[in-house]
Design a protein around this motif. Sequence first.
Motif, PDB file in Angstrom:
ATOM      1  N   GLU A 460       0.856  -1.189   0.000  1.00  0.00           N
ATOM      2  CA  GLU A 460       0.000   0.000   0.000  1.00  0.00           C
ATOM      3  C   GLU A 460       0.892   1.241   0.000  1.00  0.00           C
ATOM      4  O   GLU A 460       1.832   1.337   0.792  1.00  0.00           O
ATOM      5  CB  GLU A 460      -0.918   0.034   1.233  1.00  0.00           C
ATOM      6  N   ASN A 515      -4.367   4.989  -2.178  1.00  0.00           N
ATOM      7  CA  ASN A 515      -5.552   5.561  -1.524  1.00  0.00           C
ATOM      8  C   ASN A 515      -6.150   6.702  -2.355  1.00  0.00           C
ATOM      9  O   ASN A 515      -5.428   7.523  -2.905  1.00  0.00           O
ATOM     10  CB  ASN A 515      -5.188   6.109  -0.144  1.00  0.00           C
ATOM     11  N   GLU A 547      -7.885   2.216  -3.203  1.00  0.00           N
ATOM     12  CA  GLU A 547      -8.564   2.075  -1.916  1.00  0.00           C
ATOM     13  C   GLU A 547      -9.415   3.310  -1.668  1.00  0.00           C
ATOM     14  O   GLU A 547      -8.940   4.434  -1.802  1.00  0.00           O
ATOM     15  CB  GLU A 547      -7.535   1.936  -0.786  1.00  0.00           C
ATOM     16  N   ASP A 577     -11.948   0.591   1.932  1.00  0.00           N
ATOM     17  CA  ASP A 577     -11.021   0.824   3.048  1.00  0.00           C
ATOM     18  C   ASP A 577     -11.765   1.088   4.358  1.00  0.00           C
ATOM     19  O   ASP A 577     -12.929   1.519   4.335  1.00  0.00           O
ATOM     20  CB  ASP A 577     -10.146   2.052   2.696  1.00  0.00           C
ATOM     21  N   LYS A 598     -11.293  -3.976   3.293  1.00  0.00           N
ATOM     22  CA  LYS A 598     -10.209  -3.792   4.252  1.00  0.00           C
ATOM     23  C   LYS A 598     -10.830  -3.500   5.616  1.00  0.00           C
ATOM     24  O   LYS A 598     -11.396  -2.427   5.840  1.00  0.00           O
ATOM     25  CB  LYS A 598      -9.281  -2.645   3.813  1.00  0.00           C
ATOM     26  N   GLU A 634      -6.540  -5.029   8.647  1.00  0.00           N
ATOM     27  CA  GLU A 634      -5.523  -3.978   8.814  1.00  0.00           C
ATOM     28  C   GLU A 634      -5.026  -3.945  10.252  1.00  0.00           C
ATOM     29  O   GLU A 634      -5.741  -4.354  11.176  1.00  0.00           O
ATOM     30  CB  GLU A 634      -6.146  -2.608   8.529  1.00  0.00           C
TER      31      GLU A 634
END
Length: 705
Positions: A460, A515, A547, A577, A598, A634
């Motif tokens: 990421e 992101n 994300e 996310d 996520k 996460e």
Amino acid sequence: MMTVLGCIVYDHNIWLVLMAVLLCGTGSWVTSRLFSKTITASGKQRVGWQAMTALSAGVAIWCTHFVAMLGYDARVPIGFDLPLTVVSLLAVVFGNAIGFAVAISKRHFLMPALGGAIVGLAISTMHYTGMIAYRVQGIVSWDATYLVASILLSVALSSAALHFGMRKGSNLMAVVLTLAIAVLHFTGMTAFRIEPMFVDGSFSNPDSLWTLAIAISGMAFVIVACGLVSYLIDNGTRAETIEHLRQMALYDALTGLPNRANFNEKLDRELAVADTQKIRIAMIGIDLNRFKEINDTRGHHVGDEVLTDLGIRLKNLVREDKGEFIARVGGDEFAALFRIEDKDLTGVNRFLKGLEAVMFSPINVDESQIVAGASFGVAIYPNDATTKETLVSNADLAMYRAKSQLTEKRVCFYEAGMDTAVKARRCMAADLRKALSRNQLSIHYQVQTSVSTGEVTGYEALLRWHHPEHGFIPPSDFIPLAEENGLILQLGEWVLRTACTAAASWEPACKVAVNLSAVQFAAGDLPKLVMSVLLETGLAPHRLELELTETAILKDRERAFHMLRQIKSYGVSVALDDFGIGYSSIDTLRSFPFSKIKLDRSFIDEAHSNEEALTIIRTVLALGKGLRIPVLAEGVETKEQLSLLESEGCGEAQGYLLGRPASLDQILATGRLSIVERSLSSSIADAKDQTSLADVAVGRTGTDG
Ligand code: C2E
Ligand code: CA
Ligand code: CA
């Protein structure tokens, strides 16, 4: 004087005298009004009003004389010479026209008096021409003293009348002009003597004189009334024009709401009311959240429609009689005022709820619904500010605070200390603007692995800012700031491009996750950007994962889903996310085929201490299974957490245990990742992906899948 009165009482029919005086007074009154119009008018309008004044005055004077003459008892048969009678009418109308023209010519301050003297002469000319036209069976003689006195009085009084008309106003002019006309007539008639001398008896008939008098009065009233009507019509249109101009000056043309100037005046008045009545005033700054975006993406006509609609709703909501007020003070800015008469803030909170409901209610435009949304900042007088300027600026500060906390808190009340915080934020925003060009930004990568095999599945990309003075600034501090001022669009593009460029030459050819901010969805053409970055960097679309959190989709789901479908059609995957916190809804998962869920790190953090967190982990994993969407956990920091996830059947994990976010160099140093020439690394699958992407780009296949 006594002789004049005697002349009126003994020689005249009193009813006709009264009618003449009424005519004279009405005519003078209308004349004075028309004269006042002439003074203020200009150009052709002035000529028109001047003609109207001369005509109305002339007709009134002439008719007064004529009716009075008909009421005059000559004690002998009488008659009128028609041509001379007509001449007397023309003389007074034209004489007046000249007199009024001289009076308003403004060359000298005595001009009105001079013009008035001409009017006086015109009245005298009319009277004596009329008298010559007056045929009696007898010998006529004149008393020179009264004759001269009548002319002098008429000239002096008319002179005074026009002088007053120019300087003192219409009413005095009307009175003095009436006097001028009446005094001339009756003094003139006192100068008039007849020695009867009968020739024939069929000369006059009292009944027909009455009829004539009434007919002439009627005509005079009609003409004078016409003058009056035009005066009234003009006053009406003038009032309408003034009202129209007032509307334009104080109201916003598009929404019909009061404008900024109007608001400023109102604020002054309200603060004065607050001071005298010892009450408080809430000033509410309102800024639309999505107006720029609506304008950019849907066009200005849609933006206008949204504003118009909001204007109507706000007008219906706000009750000025209850101390409420709202104005449009800028493109997408509004400002409201509220009188706080109770001890607490119940009233203003209710008012705010109403405003919020309006701003967040969907608006139908072109068969779709738009929610404008707004942020509200409230400052209270005199608690938060004792001057108008600080009140406005504190409401602004509170509003910016509300804006920076988008979707969480729409209304923010001013708090002391906000100013310093805002100043610091402004400084930071300015620094952030320079950060890109000064190479202060970099990307750290955090590994994502398979829970069961430990195999690396991707990295990421996480943005980092090294401030030259303040050192490292975490993204949680500067991303919201960048979202606020729109800088996130540039930053986001930079991250996407940099991460894709780097990932294109990674070995193993794993995924890179980038992101996306809600703002990137709201503004700009995200699919186009993704496409061009992929083509530019040569990264295979299936290696990119975007994300996003639910807030990104929340504002305009249709539009967001449309974009996401387009992006997915390129082969790019999309992960949801921070699932489990905020707005997480099963509905979102069902509405769009996400490639990954996520699960937010807060649940993993508490998995061993909090039964509820564990339940949520299990529920989300079951949900993922049911919807066939892989779940990544996460924030995995311990071995216990990892084994729990393994036993619960979680597919992927990310966290400090597996690898902290680190610079690319640091990761390369671990040997987990290496850089290879892109031509070598591009597998056959990658090449295929790129080819089909290029097809999509040139429109050979559909984009919406
Ligand atoms: P996120 O997307 O949830 O990113 C994961 C965050 O969790 C990262 O924080 C990461 O350092 C942190 N983290 C990872 N593993 C652990 C762990 O085991 N324990 C704990 N306590 N934390 C862990 P970071 O880098 O500070 O980023 C914070 C947030 O900033 C991100 O949350 C993301 O929402 C945002 N962000 C970062 N980079 C970007 C970017 O390029 N664009 C956008 N739009 N947002 C970004
Ligand atoms: Ca993330
Ligand atoms: Ca996250």
